[in-house]
Design a protein around this motif. Structure first.
Motif, PDB file in Angstrom:
ATOM      1  N   GLY A 170       7.980  -2.413  -2.317  1.00  8.05           N
ATOM      2  CA  GLY A 170       6.862  -3.305  -2.565  1.00  8.05           C
ATOM      3  C   GLY A 170       5.489  -2.645  -2.585  1.00  8.05           C
ATOM      4  O   GLY A 170       5.300  -1.511  -2.141  1.00  8.05           O
ATOM      5  N   TRP A 171       4.516  -3.406  -3.103  1.00  2.95           N
ATOM      6  CA  TRP A 171       3.133  -2.981  -3.243  1.00  2.95           C
ATOM      7  C   TRP A 171       2.276  -3.654  -2.175  1.00  2.95           C
ATOM      8  O   TRP A 171       2.360  -4.861  -1.976  1.00  2.95           O
ATOM      9  CB  TRP A 171       2.613  -3.355  -4.630  1.00  2.95           C
ATOM     10  N   PHE A 172       1.441  -2.880  -1.521  1.00  3.44           N
ATOM     11  CA  PHE A 172       0.595  -3.394  -0.457  1.00  3.44           C
ATOM     12  C   PHE A 172      -0.853  -2.977  -0.712  1.00  3.44           C
ATOM     13  O   PHE A 172      -1.125  -1.854  -1.137  1.00  3.44           O
ATOM     14  CB  PHE A 172       1.052  -2.858   0.901  1.00  3.44           C
ATOM     15  N   LYS A 173      -1.760  -3.873  -0.410  1.00  5.95           N
ATOM     16  CA  LYS A 173      -3.174  -3.558  -0.582  1.00  5.95           C
ATOM     17  C   LYS A 173      -3.700  -2.696   0.555  1.00  5.95           C
ATOM     18  O   LYS A 173      -4.716  -2.024   0.411  1.00  5.95           O
ATOM     19  CB  LYS A 173      -3.988  -4.849  -0.694  1.00  5.95           C
ATOM     20  N   LYS A 174      -3.018  -2.755   1.691  1.00  8.34           N
ATOM     21  CA  LYS A 174      -3.408  -1.900   2.808  1.00  8.34           C
ATOM     22  C   LYS A 174      -2.174  -1.186   3.347  1.00  8.34           C
ATOM     23  O   LYS A 174      -1.039  -1.633   3.141  1.00  8.34           O
ATOM     24  CB  LYS A 174      -4.076  -2.728   3.907  1.00  8.34           C
ATOM     25  N   GLU A 175      -2.406  -0.081   4.037  1.00  6.55           N
ATOM     26  CA  GLU A 175      -1.308   0.721   4.552  1.00  6.55           C
ATOM     27  C   GLU A 175      -0.636   0.030   5.732  1.00  6.55           C
ATOM     28  O   GLU A 175      -1.297  -0.604   6.563  1.00  6.55           O
ATOM     29  CB  GLU A 175      -1.831   2.090   4.988  1.00  6.55           C
ATOM     30  N   ILE A 176       0.689   0.139   5.783  1.00  3.85           N
ATOM     31  CA  ILE A 176       1.479  -0.428   6.873  1.00  3.85           C
ATOM     32  C   ILE A 176       1.890   0.709   7.796  1.00  3.85           C
ATOM     33  O   ILE A 176       2.769   1.515   7.482  1.00  3.85           O
ATOM     34  CB  ILE A 176       2.731  -1.157   6.336  1.00  3.85           C
ATOM     35  N   LYS A 177       1.248   0.795   8.951  1.00  9.13           N
ATOM     36  CA  LYS A 177       1.516   1.885   9.879  1.00  9.13           C
ATOM     37  C   LYS A 177       2.406   1.465  11.040  1.00  9.13           C
ATOM     38  O   LYS A 177       2.957   2.310  11.744  1.00  9.13           O
ATOM     39  CB  LYS A 177       0.202   2.438  10.419  1.00  9.13           C
ATOM     40  N   SER A 178       2.519   0.132  11.237  1.00  9.94           N
ATOM     41  CA  SER A 178       3.323  -0.355  12.358  1.00  9.94           C
ATOM     42  C   SER A 178       3.764  -1.784  12.080  1.00  9.94           C
ATOM     43  O   SER A 178       3.319  -2.417  11.110  1.00  9.94           O
ATOM     44  CB  SER A 178       2.508  -0.315  13.656  1.00  9.94           C
ATOM     45  N   LEU A 179       4.609  -2.295  12.950  1.00 11.81           N
ATOM     46  CA  LEU A 179       5.046  -3.690  12.821  1.00 11.81           C
ATOM     47  C   LEU A 179       3.864  -4.651  12.897  1.00 11.81           C
ATOM     48  O   LEU A 179       3.839  -5.684  12.221  1.00 11.81           O
ATOM     49  CB  LEU A 179       6.041  -4.025  13.936  1.00 11.81           C
ATOM     50  N   GLN A 180       2.874  -4.302  13.686  1.00 12.21           N
ATOM     51  CA  GLN A 180       1.715  -5.163  13.871  1.00 12.21           C
ATOM     52  C   GLN A 180       0.984  -5.406  12.557  1.00 12.21           C
ATOM     53  O   GLN A 180       0.406  -6.474  12.335  1.00 12.21           O
ATOM     54  CB  GLN A 180       0.759  -4.545  14.898  1.00 12.21           C
TER      55      GLN A 180
END
Length: 369
Positions: A170-180
């Motif tokens: 998938g595409w995300f506008k912001k980086e996913i660094k953790s579950l939070q």
């Protein structure tokens, strides 16, 4: 000339003559309905799909089925196919086939988990089967019979007719660094993948493919998954979000299918039924091969133009796997239909995974060091 040589040459001549006569009869039967096959009727069907025409590979699966059916029946059985929205919306294909608005449709079974969660197994489920494993389950592991039983409640019979291969995450506008970072995120993701993501705190949306770009670009959603590099680039998703995640753990080998109104199916001559099934199988193989060929080039194009390719953090993968297994257990306790499919599918998954660890995994791990 020796007697043995003479006999052999006469046998070859007789065989060649027989083949030529048979081919001539076939050619004349195709061009003239009065010769051979005159009892096979002229039939015209309509096929609705869940796909926009712009997605030539996935939409092309529907076209392959229709073109091959026509070619193999000399045009006596023709199916006109329609893009999403031309007759019914992309997420209402099952309803259209069930109620007879169209005789058949090309779609993904997991779009309809609201009707029966077990339908997801017909496409793909989180941490499930790869494309080849999915085909093995369908064709030789009892999967097709299991799905036919589920679809009987809807007066539908289904056949695999495409596979995208392992999808992207998938595409995300912001980086996913953790579950939070997933908490409160608005993401387009259907099927059981959406169910698992919701358990991780995501606000799940189900949007047809043709509407994803605008929703992502205008901020109605923060993230979206679709298929893979080739189709995602065609939809322009890279212009609406920068971070492209992998792997698509919720769809490791998603099957697309043709759904056929069972009452109409039973009216078909057996010859047409067999031709239809053969055309669907061809579409299934062709789509998977085409995606593998196209995605490698598209991914390079995306990264060259600035897309940031990122792996999911291990804690997200682990949490997703645990949430998926918890969901399967809960649904099995609630529904005997779900439990029946899941138990059979899970037993197959365990067995084929053990085999693939020995052959494919060991090989790919070595050559990709």
């Amino acid at each position: 000339m020796k007697r043995r040589q003479l006999i052999d040459r006469l046998a070859i001549a007789a065989t060649t003559s027989t083949i030529l006569v048979a081919c001539d009869r076939t050619d004349r039967a195709n061009s003239d309905p009065s010769i051979g096959g005159s009892d096979l009727p002229q039939i015209k069907w309509r096929m609705v799909t869940s796909w926009p025409k712009s997605l030539d590979t996935i939409y092309g699966g529907a076209q392959t089925v229709c073109d091959r059916v026509s070619a193999m029946t000399g045009g006596r059985f023709s199916i006109e196919f329609y893009a999403a929205g031309e007759i019914v919306p992309g997420l209402e294909v099952l309803d259209a086939v069930q109620n007879g608005t169209a005789e058949c449709g090309h779609t993904a079974s997991y779009y309809y988990v609201g009707k029966n969660p077990a339908l997801a197994f017909g496409t793909s489920v989180p941490f499930g089967l790869t494309a080849q494993q999915q085909n093995a389950w369908y064709y030789h592991g009892g999967g097709l019979a299991a799905m036919h039983e589920l679809y009987s409640d809807f007066n539908i019979i289904n056949f695999p007719a495409g596979n995208t291969g392992a999808q992207m995450g998938g595409w995300f506008k912001k980086e996913i660094k953790s579950l939070q970072d997933l908490k409160g995120l608005k993401m387009r993701i259907p099927g059981l993948g959406g169910e698992v993501m919701s358990r991780l705190g995501v606000n799940v949306q189900v949007i047809p493919g043709g509407e994803i770009y605008l929703a992502l670009e205008r901020g109605a959603i923060d993230a979206a998954e679709w298929v893979g590099p080739y189709d995602d680039q065609k939809l322009g998703l890279n212009k609406a979000a920068s971070y492209y995640y992998y792997p698509g753990w919720w769809e490791p080998g998603p099957t697309l299918e043709v759904q056929v109104n069972k009452s109409q199916w039973e009216k078909l001559p057996v010859e047409y039924q067999e031709i239809f099934k053969t055309a669907a199988m061809e579409a299934n193989l062709n789509m998977l091969s085409k995606y593998d060929a196209l995605n490698r080039k598209a991914l390079k194009s995306l990264t060259d133009s600035g897309t940031k390719l990122v792996a999911y953090p291990p804690e997200v993968l682990q949490a997703g796997k645990e949430a998926a297994e918890s969901y399967y257990a809960e649904q099995s306790a609630k529904s005997s239909a779900f439990k029946k499919v899941y138990d059979q599918w899970n037993q197959f998954r365990s067995a084929i995974s053990e085999w693939n660890k020995i052959n494919e995994l060991s090989y790919t791990s070595f050559v990709n060091k």
